[in-house]
Design a protein around this motif. Structure first.
Motif, PDB file in Angstrom:
ATOM      1  N   MET A   1       0.842  -1.176   0.000  1.00  0.00           N
ATOM      2  CA  MET A   1       0.000   0.000   0.000  1.00  0.00           C
ATOM      3  C   MET A   1       0.887   1.239   0.000  1.00  0.00           C
ATOM      4  N   ASP A   2       0.655   2.126  -0.901  1.00  0.00           N
ATOM      5  CA  ASP A   2       1.511   3.293  -1.095  1.00  0.00           C
ATOM      6  C   ASP A   2       1.462   4.267   0.076  1.00  0.00           C
ATOM      7  N   GLY A   3       0.318   4.452   0.701  1.00  0.00           N
ATOM      8  CA  GLY A   3       0.171   5.419   1.782  1.00  0.00           C
ATOM      9  C   GLY A   3       1.038   5.125   2.984  1.00  0.00           C
ATOM     10  N   THR A   4       1.395   3.859   3.196  1.00  0.00           N
ATOM     11  CA  THR A   4       2.191   3.509   4.373  1.00  0.00           C
ATOM     12  C   THR A   4       3.625   3.993   4.262  1.00  0.00           C
ATOM     13  N   GLN A   5       4.116   4.252   3.061  1.00  0.00           N
ATOM     14  CA  GLN A   5       5.476   4.788   2.908  1.00  0.00           C
ATOM     15  C   GLN A   5       5.563   6.189   3.499  1.00  0.00           C
ATOM     16  N   SER A   6       4.488   6.935   3.430  1.00  0.00           N
ATOM     17  CA  SER A   6       4.459   8.277   4.008  1.00  0.00           C
ATOM     18  C   SER A   6       4.312   8.243   5.527  1.00  0.00           C
ATOM     19  N   PHE A   7       3.817   7.124   6.045  1.00  0.00           N
ATOM     20  CA  PHE A   7       3.585   6.974   7.481  1.00  0.00           C
ATOM     21  C   PHE A   7       4.209   5.655   7.947  1.00  0.00           C
ATOM     22  N   PRO A   8       5.519   5.630   8.198  1.00  0.00           N
ATOM     23  CA  PRO A   8       6.176   4.372   8.588  1.00  0.00           C
ATOM     24  C   PRO A   8       5.680   3.817   9.926  1.00  0.00           C
ATOM     25  N   GLU A   9       4.970   4.637  10.704  1.00  0.00           N
ATOM     26  CA  GLU A   9       4.414   4.155  11.980  1.00  0.00           C
ATOM     27  C   GLU A   9       3.312   3.128  11.756  1.00  0.00           C
ATOM     28  N   ILE A  10       2.721   3.127  10.577  1.00  0.00           N
ATOM     29  CA  ILE A  10       1.658   2.168  10.271  1.00  0.00           C
ATOM     30  C   ILE A  10       2.307   0.829   9.966  1.00  0.00           C
ATOM     31  N   VAL A  11       2.011  -0.178  10.788  1.00  0.00           N
ATOM     32  CA  VAL A  11       2.584  -1.504  10.589  1.00  0.00           C
ATOM     33  C   VAL A  11       1.520  -2.549  10.265  1.00  0.00           C
ATOM     34  N   THR A  12       0.257  -2.197  10.482  1.00  0.00           N
ATOM     35  CA  THR A  12      -0.834  -3.140  10.240  1.00  0.00           C
ATOM     36  C   THR A  12      -2.080  -2.380   9.810  1.00  0.00           C
ATOM     37  N   ILE A  13      -2.762  -2.930   8.850  1.00  0.00           N
ATOM     38  CA  ILE A  13      -4.088  -2.443   8.489  1.00  0.00           C
ATOM     39  C   ILE A  13      -5.011  -3.654   8.521  1.00  0.00           C
ATOM     40  N   ALA A  14      -6.036  -3.583   9.359  1.00  0.00           N
ATOM     41  CA  ALA A  14      -6.944  -4.714   9.542  1.00  0.00           C
ATOM     42  C   ALA A  14      -8.382  -4.226   9.504  1.00  0.00           C
ATOM     43  N   VAL A  15      -9.271  -5.130   9.169  1.00  0.00           N
ATOM     44  CA  VAL A  15     -10.704  -4.839   9.222  1.00  0.00           C
ATOM     45  C   VAL A  15     -11.360  -5.954  10.032  1.00  0.00           C
ATOM     46  N   ASN A  16     -12.265  -5.554  10.911  1.00  0.00           N
ATOM     47  CA  ASN A  16     -13.008  -6.513  11.729  1.00  0.00           C
ATOM     48  C   ASN A  16     -14.454  -6.517  11.256  1.00  0.00           C
ATOM     49  N   TYR A  17     -14.993  -7.710  11.067  1.00  0.00           N
ATOM     50  CA  TYR A  17     -16.370  -7.867  10.600  1.00  0.00           C
ATOM     51  C   TYR A  17     -17.256  -8.240  11.778  1.00  0.00           C
ATOM     52  N   ASN A  18     -18.224  -7.398  12.061  1.00  0.00           N
ATOM     53  CA  ASN A  18     -19.163  -7.666  13.149  1.00  0.00           C
ATOM     54  C   ASN A  18     -20.570  -7.688  12.564  1.00  0.00           C
ATOM     55  N   TYR A  19     -21.096  -8.892  12.440  1.00  0.00           N
ATOM     56  CA  TYR A  19     -22.435  -9.064  11.867  1.00  0.00           C
ATOM     57  C   TYR A  19     -23.504  -9.132  12.946  1.00  0.00           C
ATOM     58  N   SER A  20     -23.096  -9.064  14.191  1.00  0.00           N
ATOM     59  CA  SER A  20     -24.009  -9.186  15.319  1.00  0.00           C
ATOM     60  C   SER A  20     -24.807  -7.903  15.523  1.00  0.00           C
ATOM     61  N   LYS A  21     -26.015  -8.047  15.989  1.00  0.00           N
ATOM     62  CA  LYS A  21     -26.832  -6.884  16.354  1.00  0.00           C
ATOM     63  C   LYS A  21     -26.846  -6.759  17.875  1.00  0.00           C
ATOM     64  N   SER A  22     -25.664  -6.879  18.453  1.00  0.00           N
ATOM     65  CA  SER A  22     -25.517  -6.794  19.909  1.00  0.00           C
ATOM     66  C   SER A  22     -24.617  -5.607  20.241  1.00  0.00           C
ATOM     67  N   SER A  23     -24.313  -5.467  21.517  1.00  0.00           N
ATOM     68  CA  SER A  23     -23.443  -4.375  21.952  1.00  0.00           C
ATOM     69  C   SER A  23     -21.961  -4.730  21.828  1.00  0.00           C
TER      70      SER A  23
END
Length: 160
Positions: A1-23
């Motif tokens: 990902m090109d944007g991470t070269q500008s921000f070396p502090e970024i070491v991980t990009i993750a997405v969490n999927y929450n399909y629950s209709k709970s809290s």
């Protein structure tokens, strides 16, 4: 990902999927889009490998101040036992590591508890490992009902 070269502090990009209709904040599925499956953080002279679902305070410097105040306010002694409910990766409990007889932590996020076993080596790791064995420190995965049952067991064992 090109944007991470500008921000070396970024070491991980993750997405969490929450399909629950709970809290619940996190769903059961997390996908690492780029980078490492954990990030490294240090607080109170302990290093932690954190998964995207592990609870952790975002400001390590302020965390140390906050935990120091918690230790002072609780005013425990070495004869007491500490239960760190919903402990995340265990940072609050570890703040009390040399101040109480034992620590029992629990969290509903399995990755958080597993991260405790993946803490990288650092200067205090051998000392902490000896303390864990000597002082009966343990962390467990479970819900409120599980911790209630464990608490009753720990109380019973302490009285026996």
């Amino acid at each position: 990902m090109d944007g991470t070269q500008s921000f070396p502090e970024i070491v991980t990009i993750a997405v969490n999927y929450n399909y629950s209709k709970s809290s619940e904040i996190y769903g059961q599925e997390t996908e690492i889009l780029w980078g490492q499956d954990t990030i490294q953080e240090e607080v109170l002279d302990y290093n932690f490998a954190l998964s995207p679902r592990a609870f952790y305070q975002l400001n390590p410097q302020q965390t140390e101040v906050l935990y120091g105040q918690a230790v002072e306010a609780l005013d425990v002694d070495k004869a007491e036992h500490l239960i760190d409910a919903y402990c995340g990766v265990g940072t609050i409990g570890l703040a009390f590591a040399n101040k109480v007889k034992s620590i029992r932590g629990m969290d509903i996020i399995p990755e958080a508890i597993r991260m405790l076993g993946r803490m990288p080596n650092h200067l205090d790791w051998k000392m902490l490992t000896m303390w864990w064995v000597k002082q009966k420190i343990s962390f467990h995965v479970g819900t409120r009902k599980v911790i209630e049952q464990m608490l009753l067991l720990w109380i019973h064992l302490e009285l026996v």
